[in-house]
Structure formats: C-alpha cells, structure tokens
Design a protein around this motif. Sequence first.
Motif, PDB file in Angstrom:
ATOM      1  N   SER A 109      38.860  40.708  30.170  1.00 11.69           N
ATOM      2  CA  SER A 109      38.688  39.312  31.445  1.00 11.69           C
ATOM      3  C   SER A 109      39.153  38.226  30.549  1.00 11.69           C
ATOM      4  CB  SER A 109      37.431  39.079  31.675  1.00 11.69           C
ATOM      5  OG  SER A 109      36.968  39.707  32.298  1.00 11.69           O
ATOM      6  N   GLY A 110      38.867  38.635  28.961  1.00 11.64           N
ATOM      7  CA  GLY A 110      39.400  37.215  28.271  1.00 11.64           C
ATOM      8  C   GLY A 110      41.436  37.807  27.478  1.00 11.64           C
ATOM      9  N   ILE A 111      41.799  38.975  27.447  1.00 14.87           N
ATOM     10  CA  ILE A 111      42.579  39.336  27.209  1.00 14.87           C
ATOM     11  C   ILE A 111      43.472  38.592  28.259  1.00 14.87           C
ATOM     12  CG2 ILE A 111      44.120  41.407  26.854  1.00 14.87           C
ATOM     13  CD1 ILE A 111      42.085  42.960  25.986  1.00 14.87           C
ATOM     14  N   PHE A 112      43.317  38.907  30.037  1.00 10.86           N
ATOM     15  CA  PHE A 112      44.239  38.335  31.184  1.00 10.86           C
ATOM     16  C   PHE A 112      44.211  37.062  30.960  1.00 10.86           C
ATOM     17  CE2 PHE A 112      43.842  42.705  33.022  1.00 10.86           C
ATOM     18  CZ  PHE A 112      44.818  42.417  33.907  1.00 10.86           C
ATOM     19  N   ALA A 113      43.144  36.141  30.161  1.00  4.62           N
ATOM     20  CA  ALA A 113      42.914  34.639  30.514  1.00  4.62           C
ATOM     21  C   ALA A 113      43.935  34.261  29.129  1.00  4.62           C
ATOM     22  CB  ALA A 113      41.253  33.950  29.978  1.00  4.62           C
ATOM     23  N   ILE A 114      43.527  34.747  28.282  1.00  7.75           N
ATOM     24  CA  ILE A 114      44.704  34.483  27.272  1.00  7.75           C
ATOM     25  C   ILE A 114      46.177  35.023  27.448  1.00  7.75           C
ATOM     26  CG2 ILE A 114      45.333  35.159  24.318  1.00  7.75           C
ATOM     27  CD1 ILE A 114      42.423  35.105  24.065  1.00  7.75           C
ATOM     28  N   GLU A 115      46.637  35.976  27.795  1.00 10.73           N
ATOM     29  CA  GLU A 115      47.844  35.787  28.794  1.00 10.73           C
ATOM     30  C   GLU A 115      48.093  35.493  29.933  1.00 10.73           C
ATOM     31  OE1 GLU A 115      50.271  38.406  27.283  1.00 10.73           O
ATOM     32  OE2 GLU A 115      48.551  38.615  25.524  1.00 10.73           O
ATOM     33  N   LEU A 125      47.981  35.379  36.598  1.00 11.01           N
ATOM     34  CA  LEU A 125      46.484  34.598  37.108  1.00 11.01           C
ATOM     35  C   LEU A 125      45.501  35.245  37.718  1.00 11.01           C
ATOM     36  CD1 LEU A 125      45.149  31.680  36.423  1.00 11.01           C
ATOM     37  CD2 LEU A 125      46.727  30.796  37.767  1.00 11.01           C
ATOM     38  N   LYS A 126      45.976  35.674  39.200  1.00 15.22           N
ATOM     39  CA  LYS A 126      45.883  36.025  40.463  1.00 15.22           C
ATOM     40  C   LYS A 126      44.848  37.264  39.755  1.00 15.22           C
ATOM     41  CE  LYS A 126      48.706  34.457  43.870  1.00 15.22           C
ATOM     42  NZ  LYS A 126      50.057  35.437  44.316  1.00 15.22           N
ATOM     43  N   TYR A 127      45.761  37.870  39.141  1.00 18.08           N
ATOM     44  CA  TYR A 127      44.334  39.006  38.551  1.00 18.08           C
ATOM     45  C   TYR A 127      43.661  38.587  37.545  1.00 18.08           C
ATOM     46  CZ  TYR A 127      48.159  42.125  40.323  1.00 18.08           C
ATOM     47  OH  TYR A 127      48.709  43.188  41.244  1.00 18.08           O
ATOM     48  N   THR A 128      43.230  37.589  36.771  1.00 19.87           N
ATOM     49  CA  THR A 128      42.656  36.808  36.015  1.00 19.87           C
ATOM     50  C   THR A 128      41.747  36.341  36.794  1.00 19.87           C
ATOM     51  OG1 THR A 128      44.149  36.137  34.176  1.00 19.87           O
ATOM     52  CG2 THR A 128      42.029  35.031  34.309  1.00 19.87           C
ATOM     53  N   ILE A 129      42.067  35.422  37.718  1.00 20.84           N
ATOM     54  CA  ILE A 129      40.419  35.057  38.906  1.00 20.84           C
ATOM     55  C   ILE A 129      39.949  36.326  38.841  1.00 20.84           C
ATOM     56  CG2 ILE A 129      40.219  33.904  40.544  1.00 20.84           C
ATOM     57  CD1 ILE A 129      42.873  32.089  40.269  1.00 20.84           C
ATOM     58  N   ARG A 130      40.429  37.105  39.377  1.00 24.72           N
ATOM     59  CA  ARG A 130      39.693  38.592  40.302  1.00 24.72           C
ATOM     60  C   ARG A 130      38.798  39.527  39.474  1.00 24.72           C
ATOM     61  NH1 ARG A 130      44.185  41.705  43.509  1.00 24.72           N
ATOM     62  NH2 ARG A 130      44.781  39.312  45.158  1.00 24.72           N
ATOM     63  N   VAL A 131      39.854  39.363  38.111  1.00 28.95           N
ATOM     64  CA  VAL A 131      38.462  40.328  37.010  1.00 28.95           C
ATOM     65  C   VAL A 131      37.480  39.523  36.360  1.00 28.95           C
ATOM     66  CG1 VAL A 131      38.542  41.039  34.671  1.00 28.95           C
ATOM     67  CG2 VAL A 131      40.570  41.668  35.877  1.00 28.95           C
ATOM     68  N   ASN A 132      37.841  38.243  36.556  1.00 28.93           N
ATOM     69  CA  ASN A 132      36.880  37.031  35.578  1.00 28.93           C
ATOM     70  C   ASN A 132      35.285  37.328  36.885  1.00 28.93           C
ATOM     71  OD1 ASN A 132      36.793  35.358  33.441  1.00 28.93           O
ATOM     72  ND2 ASN A 132      38.637  35.630  34.254  1.00 28.93           N
ATOM     73  N   THR A 133      35.964  36.994  38.511  1.00 31.75           N
ATOM     74  CA  THR A 133      35.092  37.106  39.212  1.00 31.75           C
ATOM     75  C   THR A 133      33.960  38.785  39.122  1.00 31.75           C
ATOM     76  OG1 THR A 133      36.276  36.332  40.591  1.00 31.75           O
ATOM     77  CG2 THR A 133      34.445  37.319  41.384  1.00 31.75           C
ATOM     78  N   HIS A 134      34.475  39.324  38.598  1.00 33.67           N
ATOM     79  CA  HIS A 134      34.294  40.732  38.479  1.00 33.67           C
ATOM     80  C   HIS A 134      33.020  41.067  37.230  1.00 33.67           C
ATOM     81  CE1 HIS A 134      35.827  43.346  41.987  1.00 33.67           C
ATOM     82  NE2 HIS A 134      37.295  42.721  40.786  1.00 33.67           N
TER      83      HIS A 134
END
Length: 203
Positions: A109-115, A125-134
């Motif tokens: 989740s942190g790596i997705f948010a940074i990228e 950003l859509k994938y970031t929101i999904r991963v952070n939801t999980h």
Amino acid sequence: MTEGRMKFTTEEAAPVQMYNLQNPEPRAPREDKRSSRPTHYMTSFHIVLEKETRMLGAAQVMVGLIHCALGYFWIQLYIREFDSISIDYLPITLLSGYPFWAFLFFVISGIFAIEAEKTSSPKLLKYTIRVNTHSSVLAIIGLFLIGLEIILSLMKQVKIVWIQRSGMMLSVYLWLFSILELFLAITVIGLGNQAFYHTSNLI
C-alpha cells in the motif's frame, strides 16, 4: 444592331474575365474544426495528488516493516518459551499470521501511494485506493484479533509471568501500529477520492 451589341458585350466581358483570373478574390480562411474541440481531449489526463501522499506511503512502509519485526520477535519468544506460553496464553495474533500478512499489505500500500503521487496516473491511483482499502480492512481484523487475545488472557485467573507479559506487550505494540496503519490507509483513500473528484470538476 443586336449583333453589334453582342460583340460589344463579349469584348467587354473578356477583359473582365482575364482580370478575375489574374487577380482572384481572397477567400475567407477556413475554420479549423480541431481547434473548436475541448482542451481536455487534446491534453493527457493526469491526477493531481497532494504531496502528503508520498509521506503517508513512506509511513505505511515503515509500519509494515515494524509489523514484520514484531512478528519475528513474537516467533522467537514463542519457540523458546513454548511450554510456558502455550499453557496459559494463546497468541491468536501470531498463530493467525497477522503480523506477516500486515507487513505484506502495508508495504504494498505504501509503495502504491508513493508511485501514484510520482506518476499522477489515474489507473495507478485506482489500484492505490483498492490496496489501501484492503489494508484498512486487514488492520480492523488485526485490531479485533489482538483485542480478543488480550481479553482472553486477562479473563484467566492466573498469575501473569514475565514471558506472558512480554508476549502481551508485543501484541499491544501490534495493536498500536495497526491503529496507525488504519489511520494512514483511510487518509490515503480520502486523498485519492478527493483528487478524482477535483479532476472531474475541472474537466
């Protein structure tokens, strides 16, 4: 008489036609249909994220690494003092593998948010929101498991020795950092949704 008039008119018309061929009338410039299109079709679609998103992502990576370290210490304590811990204390959090699942999800989740903050890509950003939801759901599950573990250990009318107290302290640390991860994940989700909403209003 008529023949003379016709000759006169044709003789007058010939120079006029030659003048028109030599000096044509300027035509009005054509309107470029492409220029009338909206500007957002001609430009690339990017999401503008807050700069704090990268800091939140770095904090999520650190929280994930801390979960992994606490899980490692818990395993070492459980292996060395198995006889003392297994009698009166049930490490539900450790046996469920929560520290290591949390490490995996929180770091991703942190790596997705940074990228997502670096690239400003809407798909990322859509994938970031999904991963952070999980990750937020996993943090809630971890808080429930740790709370259940501590409550069950306190309900037993047994004197708590230092080994059990050490395991309980590790679980409490996991509980605190799970709360922190839940806050970070919810904040990243909020910033991502805000960026989508703001960009859709600009378009």
